[in-house]
Write a protein that holds these residues in place. Sequence first.
Motif: not given
Length: 794
Positions: A742-755, A176-184
Amino acid sequence: MKKLILPALLPFSQAVAEVDFAHQVAPVLKEHCAKCHMDTAKKGGFSMNTRESLLEGSENGPVVEPGNADDSLLIESVLSDDKTERMPPKGPRVPADQVEVLKKWIDEGMKWEPGFTFGKLAYEPPLKPRRPELPPVVDGREHPVDRILDRHFAENKITRPEPLGDAAFIRRLTLDLTGLLPEPEAVDAFVADKSPDKRAKLIEATLARDTDYAEHWLSFWNDLLRNDYQGTGYIDGGRRQITKWLYQSLVSNKPYDQFARELLAPPNDESRGFIDGIQWRGRVNASQVREIQFSQSISQTFLGLNMKCASCHDSFVDRWKLDEAYGLAAIYAEKPLEIARCDVPTGRMAKPGWIFPELGEVDANAPRPERLKQLAGLMTHPENGRFTRTIVNRLWHRLMGRGIVHPVDAMDTEPWNADLLDYLAVRFADDGYDLKKALAFIASSRAYQSQSVVTKESDDPALFRGPLAKRMSAEQFVDAVWSLTGTAPAKTAPGVPRVIPNPGGQLEARWIWSEANASASAPAGHTIALGTEVVLPAAPSSARAVFIADNSASIFVNGKPVVQEPPGSEAPNPRSIELKHLRPGKNSIIVVARNGGDSPNPAGFIFQAKLVLPGADPVVVASGPSWKWTATLPDANGRFASAPGDWQDAALVANQNTWDSFASGLADGLNTGGGPMVRAALVPSDLLMRALGRPNREQIVSMRPDNITTLEAIDLANGELLAGLLRKGAATWHATKAPAGELVDTLFMRAVGRRPTAAEKSALVAELGANPSAQAVEDLLWMVLLLPEFQFVR
């Protein structure tokens, strides 16, 4: 995993514009139906004052069927020759062309101007600010917004929404404030933080990211100010950008009253593009000349008023008159301006005038610059409550998903909670017209920090029940894709400035290797691991690194790859990268450095990073004698099977001065070209962004469509632009050789903010296989990006 293939759309033989309610439908209904069915008249129990009353029908049942004109009694009666059934019962019949307009309007769903009634207007917004008394505190919820809303919930028997979890909160707030996804790493650190004031600190730190904030809200203001980087008028001089002024105003958080004054009475050419509008080619309708564009634009942007109807004739949908629209236009006009009604000259000349004379007037005889200055003073007058209400309503809409007055450009209509709107408006003025403070105030409420609600069809949409899930904007979606795939463009649009936070400064790094004489000669193919550790009090808000490897290097942070250069003998090139995966506490940076060539040749490595921390001085990480080296090499993720026992101090290579010539200007990568990722808001729109709703900005857009279109569905399923980005991103992810889990974990965290859940992970790992192919990784990216959880800010 397969991409969904949608059937191609059949081409339309002709594009047909929608019926305009204000200009085409309202005049017909008013002319032929007013005597019996409008205002206080309700013959047969049938009122046409509002859309709702029209749909209620008469004593005998429904009169119209939205979407089906042929089955609507209204059309049947208008066309009937039976004197006992025909409408209107006396006088001339409705002309055939007007009947066709009514039929088309009904077939299109009977769109109605928000807040419009054929009856007497029951609501007139107050002009002056009002400071409402706050209700008592309930359940310890002391925030003024919550005190007002708790009474609203009680009065309307609405259940208070549940609190939002930490992981969802940081994702919502950051988008909402920066338009960016938060880092994991930031998500994990925030969730683990037990401090009672951590949300307040996060709001403050997020808004302190000036560049990220500015480059996100640039899209909002570009839409609202008709500013773009290419398009109609920019080539032939009929339109000018205000991008430099706007960007700097957002980075510096210019007070909104000053912001508005500089747009209305430009101190120089940098901000005057807004009031000048667009010089259309050829002859245009009188309602589209620059002077009338000015009247329409300032009314809509700063007051949330629709002057377009009143630019042709006295408005059918609100109280504004033709003379008032032209009065505003004449303030801008450089020569006498003749009033035209429905594009026909009236012979009367417009007199410069302000629409709220209670606050003062514009001197009609003053020169144009002075008239504009006076107008700016009246618009931002402390007693002009409409000015402050309009902007806080826009901010509430952006954060909560629906305005307190909705749509946001219908500010003549009644808010669902006048106390809330007025409180936000007067507090905004008390806070010095500070946009960031207004956003922080709303975001700090329990209401904002509640779970998004799903409304039922039977719910009154005007009653606030909690935050609504918001679809990512075109720019948010594209930024997220670029971030996940590493495919952001290298440059902004021409003329678009950037302010890079905390510039790089001087180069402190030194060239290192395992031995000092490596600068003269090292074996071809010689490969070593270099490493250092850095302890951070918090996750960085931004982290950039620059390096040169003679000849190549792979860099890992906390056991995760950041960059992997292929082995080779090419001449070494400076690289600037985003240093990801940093977290609070101890961080490990491992570099696998390789010497190229077919015979002994010089080798060396230099590295410097700048880590920007919220509320603290930047941390510099620079290669030097404090680094270590080992001949033991880590795996493909930068992890050692066991801690190497041969870590030794890295050596400064000989002839540093000579080698430094290769690193000339390297620190600039921490300052200019190597700044944060180029954002979608900073480049011209492309087909993907247009499909996702980015407008061409030839008209003011204050609310983008929130419903998905067929074109958007096709582009999200198999559009070539998106497919190309995901293909490149998949190749990059595949090159890391990360295990499927690890690939699945990383993409989920970066894209939707959860594992992922255990079930999600198990199914996806099984589908990917032990050694995922590039195509499998691409399919995984498609799947994640099509998740509603990714596409919505919940």
